[in-house]
Write a protein that holds these residues in place. Structure first.
Motif, PDB file in Angstrom:
ATOM      1  N   CYS A  34       0.981  -1.267   0.146  1.00 30.75           N
ATOM      2  CA  CYS A  34      -0.022   0.088  -0.070  1.00 30.75           C
ATOM      3  C   CYS A  34       0.669   1.367   0.091  1.00 30.75           C
ATOM      4  O   CYS A  34       1.298   1.753   1.094  1.00 30.75           O
ATOM      5  CB  CYS A  34      -1.006  -0.016   1.040  1.00 30.75           C
ATOM      6  N   ASN A  35       1.002   1.771  -1.257  1.00 35.84           N
ATOM      7  CA  ASN A  35       1.485   3.100  -1.398  1.00 35.84           C
ATOM      8  C   ASN A  35       0.717   4.250  -1.190  1.00 35.84           C
ATOM      9  O   ASN A  35       0.128   4.539  -1.763  1.00 35.84           O
ATOM     10  CB  ASN A  35       2.084   3.220  -2.698  1.00 35.84           C
ATOM     11  N   VAL A  36       0.539   4.495   0.402  1.00 33.12           N
ATOM     12  CA  VAL A  36      -0.521   5.498   0.923  1.00 33.12           C
ATOM     13  C   VAL A  36      -0.500   6.842   0.383  1.00 33.12           C
ATOM     14  O   VAL A  36      -1.637   7.551   0.223  1.00 33.12           O
ATOM     15  CB  VAL A  36      -0.207   5.302   2.375  1.00 33.12           C
ATOM     16  N   THR A  37       0.682   7.473  -0.010  1.00 29.08           N
ATOM     17  CA  THR A  37       0.724   8.758  -0.559  1.00 29.08           C
ATOM     18  C   THR A  37       2.123   8.827  -0.898  1.00 29.08           C
ATOM     19  O   THR A  37       2.716   7.935  -1.142  1.00 29.08           O
ATOM     20  CB  THR A  37       0.266   9.959   0.561  1.00 29.08           C
ATOM     21  N   ASN A  38       2.325  10.102  -1.348  1.00 29.54           N
ATOM     22  CA  ASN A  38       3.690  10.504  -1.883  1.00 29.54           C
ATOM     23  C   ASN A  38       4.156  11.918  -1.188  1.00 29.54           C
ATOM     24  O   ASN A  38       3.172  12.683  -0.632  1.00 29.54           O
ATOM     25  CB  ASN A  38       3.675  10.939  -3.469  1.00 29.54           C
ATOM     26  N   ARG A  39       5.309  12.047  -0.936  1.00 25.86           N
ATOM     27  CA  ARG A  39       5.830  13.185  -0.080  1.00 25.86           C
ATOM     28  C   ARG A  39       5.473  14.492  -0.951  1.00 25.86           C
ATOM     29  O   ARG A  39       5.073  15.268   0.102  1.00 25.86           O
ATOM     30  CB  ARG A  39       7.604  13.229  -0.033  1.00 25.86           C
ATOM     31  N   ILE A  40       5.527  14.521  -2.166  1.00 21.15           N
ATOM     32  CA  ILE A  40       5.047  15.745  -2.855  1.00 21.15           C
ATOM     33  C   ILE A  40       4.019  15.300  -3.885  1.00 21.15           C
ATOM     34  O   ILE A  40       4.314  14.544  -4.553  1.00 21.15           O
ATOM     35  CB  ILE A  40       6.014  16.279  -3.667  1.00 21.15           C
ATOM     36  N   VAL A  41       2.751  16.089  -3.530  1.00 21.02           N
ATOM     37  CA  VAL A  41       1.543  15.767  -4.298  1.00 21.02           C
ATOM     38  C   VAL A  41       1.157  17.181  -5.193  1.00 21.02           C
ATOM     39  O   VAL A  41       1.018  17.877  -4.265  1.00 21.02           O
ATOM     40  CB  VAL A  41       0.534  15.095  -3.590  1.00 21.02           C
ATOM     41  N   ARG A  42       1.201  17.123  -6.252  1.00 21.74           N
ATOM     42  CA  ARG A  42       0.807  18.440  -7.006  1.00 21.74           C
ATOM     43  C   ARG A  42      -0.424  17.873  -7.987  1.00 21.74           C
ATOM     44  O   ARG A  42      -0.566  16.762  -8.474  1.00 21.74           O
ATOM     45  CB  ARG A  42       1.748  19.010  -7.739  1.00 21.74           C
ATOM     46  N   ASP A  43      -0.945  19.075  -8.317  1.00 18.28           N
ATOM     47  CA  ASP A  43      -2.201  18.812  -9.422  1.00 18.28           C
ATOM     48  C   ASP A  43      -1.629  18.235 -10.571  1.00 18.28           C
ATOM     49  O   ASP A  43      -2.261  17.486 -11.444  1.00 18.28           O
ATOM     50  CB  ASP A  43      -2.959  20.100  -9.673  1.00 18.28           C
ATOM     51  N   ALA A  44      -0.512  18.350 -10.984  1.00 21.01           N
ATOM     52  CA  ALA A  44       0.396  18.079 -12.129  1.00 21.01           C
ATOM     53  C   ALA A  44       0.434  16.566 -12.294  1.00 21.01           C
ATOM     54  O   ALA A  44       1.072  16.101 -13.192  1.00 21.01           O
ATOM     55  CB  ALA A  44       1.796  18.812 -12.361  1.00 21.01           C
ATOM     56  N   ASP A  45       0.482  15.829 -11.152  1.00 23.17           N
ATOM     57  CA  ASP A  45       0.390  14.458 -10.738  1.00 23.17           C
ATOM     58  C   ASP A  45      -0.790  13.856 -11.243  1.00 23.17           C
ATOM     59  O   ASP A  45      -0.759  12.351 -11.253  1.00 23.17           O
ATOM     60  CB  ASP A  45       0.874  14.060  -9.409  1.00 23.17           C
ATOM     61  N   GLU A  79       9.368   6.800   3.719  1.00 23.11           N
ATOM     62  CA  GLU A  79       9.566   6.894   2.333  1.00 23.11           C
ATOM     63  C   GLU A  79      10.529   6.139   1.667  1.00 23.11           C
ATOM     64  O   GLU A  79      11.536   5.653   2.151  1.00 23.11           O
ATOM     65  CB  GLU A  79      10.189   8.514   2.291  1.00 23.11           C
ATOM     66  N   GLU A  80      10.171   6.002   0.291  1.00 22.67           N
ATOM     67  CA  GLU A  80      10.940   5.122  -0.556  1.00 22.67           C
ATOM     68  C   GLU A  80      11.265   5.874  -1.543  1.00 22.67           C
ATOM     69  O   GLU A  80      11.095   7.232  -1.832  1.00 22.67           O
ATOM     70  CB  GLU A  80      10.402   3.940  -0.902  1.00 22.67           C
ATOM     71  N   ALA A  81      11.948   5.307  -2.788  1.00 25.79           N
ATOM     72  CA  ALA A  81      12.430   6.304  -4.101  1.00 25.79           C
ATOM     73  C   ALA A  81      11.192   6.857  -4.429  1.00 25.79           C
ATOM     74  O   ALA A  81       9.901   6.457  -4.457  1.00 25.79           O
ATOM     75  CB  ALA A  81      12.821   5.132  -5.051  1.00 25.79           C
ATOM     76  N   ASP A  82      11.518   8.028  -5.168  1.00 31.85           N
ATOM     77  CA  ASP A  82      10.524   8.840  -5.618  1.00 31.85           C
ATOM     78  C   ASP A  82       9.387   9.423  -4.835  1.00 31.85           C
ATOM     79  O   ASP A  82       8.193   9.661  -5.320  1.00 31.85           O
ATOM     80  CB  ASP A  82       9.690   8.217  -6.901  1.00 31.85           C
ATOM     81  N   GLY A  83       9.714   9.609  -3.362  1.00 27.57           N
ATOM     82  CA  GLY A  83       8.817   9.985  -2.632  1.00 27.57           C
ATOM     83  C   GLY A  83       7.871   9.409  -2.150  1.00 27.57           C
ATOM     84  O   GLY A  83       6.718   9.733  -1.202  1.00 27.57           O
ATOM     85  N   LYS A  84       7.579   7.944  -2.545  1.00 27.30           N
ATOM     86  CA  LYS A  84       6.548   7.263  -2.225  1.00 27.30           C
ATOM     87  C   LYS A  84       6.621   6.846  -0.901  1.00 27.30           C
ATOM     88  O   LYS A  84       7.505   6.396  -0.095  1.00 27.30           O
ATOM     89  CB  LYS A  84       6.549   5.699  -3.014  1.00 27.30           C
ATOM     90  N   LEU A  85       5.538   6.829  -0.215  1.00 27.45           N
ATOM     91  CA  LEU A  85       5.129   6.449   1.301  1.00 27.45           C
ATOM     92  C   LEU A  85       4.247   5.240   1.533  1.00 27.45           C
ATOM     93  O   LEU A  85       3.212   5.109   1.011  1.00 27.45           O
ATOM     94  CB  LEU A  85       4.497   7.698   2.063  1.00 27.45           C
ATOM     95  N   PHE A  86       5.056   4.488   2.157  1.00 25.44           N
ATOM     96  CA  PHE A  86       4.488   3.160   2.502  1.00 25.44           C
ATOM     97  C   PHE A  86       4.411   2.908   4.156  1.00 25.44           C
ATOM     98  O   PHE A  86       5.079   3.497   4.789  1.00 25.44           O
ATOM     99  CB  PHE A  86       5.276   2.064   2.064  1.00 25.44           C
TER     100      PHE A  86
END
Ligand SMILES: Cc1cc2nc3c(=O)[nH]c(=O)nc-3n(C[C@H](O)[C@H](O)[C@H](O)COP(=O)(O)OP(=O)(O)OC[C@H]3O[C@@H](n4cnc5c(N)ncnc54)[C@H](O)[C@@H]3O)c2cc1C
Length: 425
Positions: free
Chosen positions: A58-69, A103-110
């Motif tokens: 479960c990649n719950v969220t990302n450290r940086i989340v923008r509308d461009a994602d 946090e893991e690679a590319d800001g992925k949060l688990f």
């Protein structure tokens, strides 16, 4: 037992207990402890998609989340909704529930535990603590206006509610219960549904092109370009994985929605290519020339193997018809340029995506233009709210789709609490 007929009218009925519905119920109860709230789901065991997500981590969220994602409806609306739950608040929410994230690679949060089960269990525990009943095995067939309230036709009978939330997801992985029925209900209540397609799905390549089968199991960093009528419409970078049917991996998954949308828009000519070079043709050709100058006696395959996975280098040479044993010094200019060209414009003859059964998310859905982004309330049917994947928003790979679910749920909870408070005044 048909308790519905006996039950008093609920203040809120949330339809769908996936990520968005679970979070909507929790946030609503926290904001408005006195409301009567019901949470319904078709599935016997809701939350299946949370369990399978992120390879069961479960990649719950990302450290940086923008509308461009995200893709789909208007960026300004997406940005507005995302502001309802900034990422630090998502992290704190799960931390409070006993699920710290790392946090893991590319800001992925688990979850630190790396177990999606812990995410689902924590959400369900919180529902229980807040005394919100989760009514599983209850399918909502229709929602109709009934005066200033809603009447819900369900597999457990008729239910009524002052406000209703559609958090029924899209069409991806239909065996989990997300069969698109919420979209039909929204349409019947007056909403425009932007046509749906699978997104984040592997790409199926023309079986006549054997190279992907030879390469099955090989992963390589690539940039995928989708060409629409000869112009580069989208470029996406990331790992690409060859499989027996075509290509998968983050680059292919992210590309799939663009291929599907181009087809939907009836673009006359859609082409997909991959580049494995460090840049454009000239840069790649210059690099090969430099390699040849530095190691003239090395064979072409040995030279390329320092740069690309060996199996991919040999497939590439086979494709352009160059003998890999030839020393660089003997490589003709024409052959070198053929190799460079194959490296920057490797054709991926996509004939389909693997469809909803393999898609992580659905593109299209309830038109964002018909939603108030501060409250998630429908602009065409007062008292009706939306959260999650049912809306015309799909994120790229990396935790963005769950963040959309949490944030839209937070916005909807505020909207519901505000509407009910205003009615009680
Ligand atoms: C294999 C896979 C891996 C994924 N991994 C990630 C990841 O790591 N990170 C990430 O951000 N995203 C991931 N996603 C995407 C993410 O899971 C979804 O975007 C998210 O779960 C959407 O939540 P939702 O609540 O809006 O919809 P859903 O999770 O689809 O939930 C909708 C719920 O509504 C119920 N329902 C539907 N219709 C009715 C009805 N008529 N009556 C009653 N109930 C109904 C369904 O049973 C379901 O439980 C993944 C998806 C898949 C398929």
């Amino acid at each position: 037992v048909n308790t519905a007929a006996l039950a008093p009218r609920a203040d809120v009925i949330v339809v769908g207990a996936g990520a968005a519905g679970l979070a909507t119920a929790i946030f609503t109860r926290r904001l408005a402890p006195a409301v009567s709230l019901r949470l319904l789901d078709t599935a016997g065991k809701p939350g299946a998609k949370i369990l399978v997500s992120g390879g069961s981590r479960c990649n719950v969220t990302n450290r940086i989340v923008r509308d461009a994602d995200y893709w789909g409806g208007r960026r300004t609306v997406i940005r507005h909704v995302l502001r309802a739950l900034p990422v630090p608040d998502t992290i704190a929410f799960f931390d409070d529930l006993g699920v710290p994230l790392h946090e893991e690679a590319d800001g992925k949060l688990f979850p630190v535990s790396n177990r999606s089960r812990d995410v689902l269990d924590a959400l369900i525990r919180e529902l229980q603590r807040l005394d919100v009943p989760l009514e599983s095995g209850c399918r909502v067939v229709d929602v109709q206006r009934a005066g200033d309230a809603f009447s819900l036709t369900t597999s457990q009978g008729i239910m009524t509610a002052r406000t209703a939330v559609l958090a029924t997801g899209g069409l991806s992985l239909p065996k989990t219960g997300s069969d698109g029925s919420g979209l039909h209900i929204a349409r019947r209540l007056g909403h425009t549904i932007v046509e749906t397609t699978p997104a984040l799905a592997p790409l199926v390549l023309d079986p006549a092109d054997a190279s992907h089968r030879d390469l099955s199991g090989v992963a390589v960093d690539a940039e995928i370009t989708i060409w629409i009528d000869g112009a580069a419409a989208v470029r996406l970078r990331g790992p690409l994985l060859w499989t027996h049917f075509g290509v998968s991996g983050p680059a292919a998954l992210n590309a799939s929605r663009h291929w599907e949308r181009a087809r939907l828009d009836r673009a006359t000519h859609v082409e997909v290519t991959a580049s494995f070079g460090p840049g454009e043709f000239d840069e790649v050709d210059a690099r090969l020339t430099a390699l040849a100058a530095a190691r003239p006696r090395a064979s072409v395959s040995t030279g390329l193997a320092g740069w690309l996975p060996a199996s991919f280098a040999s497939a590439l040479l086979r494709r352009v018809g160059v003998d890999g044993n030839v020393p660089f010094a003997h490589l003709s200019r024409a052959d070198r340029r053929r190799i460079s060209h194959a490296l920057v414009k490797w054709p991926l003859p996509v004939i389909a995506t693997r469809g909803y059964g393999f898609a992580e998310v659905t593109a299209g859905g309830v038109d964002l233009g018909e939603i108030d982004p501060s409250t998630m309330e429908s602009r065409v049917c007062a008292g009706l709210f939306f959260a999650g994947e049912i809306l015309d928003v799909d994120g790229r790979l990396g935790g963005f789709n769950f963040q959309w679910a949490w944030a839209s749920a937070a916005a909807a909870a505020r909207g519901i609490a505000g509407r009910l408070a205003a009615q009680w005044e």
